[in-house]
Design an enzyme around this catalytic site. Structure first.
Site, mmCIF file in Angstrom:
data_model
loop_
_atom_site.group_PDB
_atom_site.id
_atom_site.type_symbol
_atom_site.label_atom_id
_atom_site.label_comp_id
_atom_site.label_asym_id
_atom_site.label_seq_id
_atom_site.Cartn_x
_atom_site.Cartn_y
_atom_site.Cartn_z
ATOM 1 N N ASN A 219 1.573 -7.432 -10.586
ATOM 2 C CA ASN A 219 1.797 -7.589 -9.149
ATOM 3 C C ASN A 219 1.406 -8.998 -8.707
ATOM 4 O O ASN A 219 2.194 -9.738 -8.100
ATOM 5 C CB ASN A 219 0.970 -6.578 -8.350
ATOM 6 N N ARG B 180 -12.209 -2.706 -13.820
ATOM 7 C CA ARG B 180 -12.102 -4.050 -13.244
ATOM 8 C C ARG B 180 -13.271 -4.251 -12.289
ATOM 9 O O ARG B 180 -13.473 -3.463 -11.368
ATOM 10 C CB ARG B 180 -10.783 -4.217 -12.481
ATOM 11 N N CYS C 147 -1.414 -3.436 -16.609
ATOM 12 C CA CYS C 147 -1.926 -2.454 -15.654
ATOM 13 C C CYS C 147 -1.293 -2.633 -14.280
ATOM 14 O O CYS C 147 -1.649 -1.938 -13.330
ATOM 15 C CB CYS C 147 -3.448 -2.544 -15.535
ATOM 16 N N HIS D 110 0.829 -1.211 0.000
ATOM 17 C CA HIS D 110 0.000 0.000 0.000
ATOM 18 C C HIS D 110 0.863 1.260 0.000
ATOM 19 O O HIS D 110 0.604 2.210 -0.729
ATOM 20 C CB HIS D 110 -0.894 0.017 1.254
#
Length: 556
Positions: free
Chosen positions: A438, A325, A486, A186
């Site tokens: 990721n 998404r 993305c 984060h």
């Protein structure tokens, strides 16, 4: 004497300044007993402290906006968790003080999460921050957090909680360095959104003495301790050259020979749109709709509320491309009304599309809201599903889109290695692919994206990960369809050139990274990008891949 330390660079830019350390963690409260008659008063103190901390987190989120707001609101819900509060009150009833009961209840919950194999390591860090804030309020001591300073500085911390990162003042905090954390945590994502140079996973960062001058290079991950005048001048010159290149770069993304690579923005909601527009984003490549659902983890937002939020984003990009998404719930983004509480490995369980297929009414409402939000607008709406594993998943999502009356394109995210390996089969059901690098790295290397100890395996330069990107892009090219990225990999200017060389057709990133990537692409031809991509894939390690690509693109 100058030394150079190496961590993981997660946010571009160079910062030179004196070290200031994060406020110390709250001390463990004493384990003293209280008389039974004092229990109601202590329970009241605990409830008041919890509500005050939750309100503070929400207020910080309102100030920060965007993705930060959603993260902080999720932390506020964590503070108000009814099961945790019930445990606190039980402990007080048998003689604990309010502060000790909070400390012990949170420790117990923390142990449960850690016992789940640390798949929720990101939530553990957030949980610790909430606990510290509640205990600090009960003890009447300063909140843990960013130090007070009238002069700009470089912030050092073991880790940074979202509540601290979200409200960093770039005028005072020149950059930050943490000992823990990973490139997709984060704090790293929020640092990129703020445009603050940052390095994470730097061993021994907390041992840097207060007041020491350091130079932080958020692009390379290098931290120069006590740099001499020559090194400072070199870093300053490099920073100025980057700034000049950014200023000279504008317009759509393209290589120097005119090969178009649309540069899109990753956003969490309407609050992130202005920064994306200002950075010259050609649209949105990832609209993370789960942040809308985190407002209340007990129920889904109404169709009307969803239509309003989606339309605000769609209106900001007339005739642009907006890729949405659908809800990605589960793992580190649990929702009480959707996700099971007792999964042994949540990241490997029911999350993403799996959750939505188990709750078709939630998916149907979201797809209907998206269709209504796009009515009458010239925007090119595209909708994609997270965590698609195979053709069966892709077909189920495509069927749901058609049943909801969506005229938008629908696609699949490639976050699981099986989807990359069988991309051509998936493309028989959907119209585009979007690589979430990721999670793709996390699942390829069995390396939790929130755990700094395995950050080497989260590096998007890993050749095995580049192989999966290449396989997906090749499948899309063979089917005459698009394949974007993305994930955070797209925000690295050098890697963006390599991804282009691998055949990726668009790149989406935090708004602050768009000018850097645009400038990097404009320096090189498509052929150079392809040669750099081949050199990177031929390497054996992430570092070798990075150096090989750099050598090709610099003409060495």
């Amino acid at each position: 004497m100058e030394t150079t330390l190496r961590g993981v660079g997660v946010s571009h830019g160079v910062a030179i300044g004196e070290v200031r350390h994060m406020g110390t963690a709250v001390l463990e409260p004493p384990a003293k007993q209280i008389p039974t008659e004092e229990a109601p008063r202590e329970q009241g103190r605990a409830r008041q402290a919890v509500e005050a901390v939750a309100a503070d987190l929400i207020a910080r989120g309102n100030l920060a906006g965007g993705e930060a707001q959603a993260v902080l609101e999720a932390q506020a819900l964590m503070a108000q968790d009814p099961e945790l509060m019930a445990d606190v009150e039980r402990r007080i009833a048998v003689g604990s003080t309010a502060e000790r009961a909070v400390y012990d209840a949170f420790a117990s919950y923390r142990a449960l999460l850690a016992g789940a194999g640390e798949y929720l390591a990101g939530r553990v860090a957030d949980l610790d921050d909430v606990r510290n804030r509640i205990v600090a309020r009960l003890l009447g001591v300063p909140m843990p957090g960013v130090p007070d300073s009238d002069e700009p500085y470089v912030l050092i911390a073991r880790d940074l909680a979202p509540a601290d990162t979200a409200l960093l003042d770039p005028a005072l905090v020149l950059g930050f360095v943490t000992e823990e954390g990973g490139p997709t945590s984060h704090s790293a994502i929020l640092a990129r959104a703020l445009g603050v140079p940052a390095v994470v996973a730097l061993p021994g960062a907390c041992e840097l003495a207060e007041g020491t001058v350091i130079a932080v290079d958020g692009s390379t991950g290098d931290v120069h301790v006590a740099p001499n005048a020559r090194q400072r001048a070199e870093l300053a010159k490099a920073a100025e050259e980057r700034k000049a290149a950014l200023a000279a770069s504008s317009g759509p993304g393209a290589t120097s020979d005119g090969h178009k690579v649309p540069l899109l923005a990753n956003i969490g909601g309407p609050a992130d749109v202005p920064a994306a527009v200002e950075a010259g984003a050609e649209g949105v490549g990832l609209f993370r709709t789960e942040f809308l659902f985190l407002d209340d983890s007990r129920q889904a937002p109404s169709e009307e509320k969803q239509v309003e939020a989606y339309r605000k984003v769609l209106e900001a990009f007339p005739e642009g491309r907006v890729v949405v998404r659908v809800l990605d719930a589960g793992a580190d983004k649990p929702l009480d009304f959707l996700t099971p509480a007792d999964e042994p490995n949540p990241a490997l369980g029911v999350r993403g599309l799996r959750t939505l297929l188990d709750h078709p009414e939630v998916l149907r409402t979201q797809l209907t809201a998206l269709a209504k939000a796009a009515e009458g607008l010239p925007v090119y709406l595209e909708v994609m599903a997270p965590m698609v594993a195979d053709r069966i998943d892709a077909r189920a999502f495509a069927d749901a889109c058609r049943e909801a009356g969506l005229t938008a394109k629908f696609g699949a995210m490639v976050e699981i290695p099986s989807a990359a390996l069988r991309a051509r089969a998936i493309l028989q059901e959907v119209e585009f692919l979007s690589l979430g690098t990721n999670d793709l790295a996390q699942y390829t290397f069995a390396a939790d994206r929130q755990v700094g100890a395995v950050s080497r395996l989260q590096d998007p330069w890993q050749p095995a990960l580049l192989d999966l990107v290449a396989a997906s892009a090749e499948a899309a090219r063979a089917e005459g369809k698009s394949c974007g990225v993305c994930g955070e990999a797209a925000s690295d200017p050098l890697l963006a050139c390599v991804l282009t060389g691998l055949g990726v057709t668009s790149l989406s990133m935090g708004a602050a990274s768009i000018p850097y990537v645009r400038a990097a692409l404009a320096k090189h031809t498509l052929a150079q990008c392809e040669r750099a991509a081949a050199a990177a894939r031929a390497a054996d390690t992430a570092e070798e891949a990075r150096l090989a690509a750099q050598a090709v693109l610099s003409g060495e």
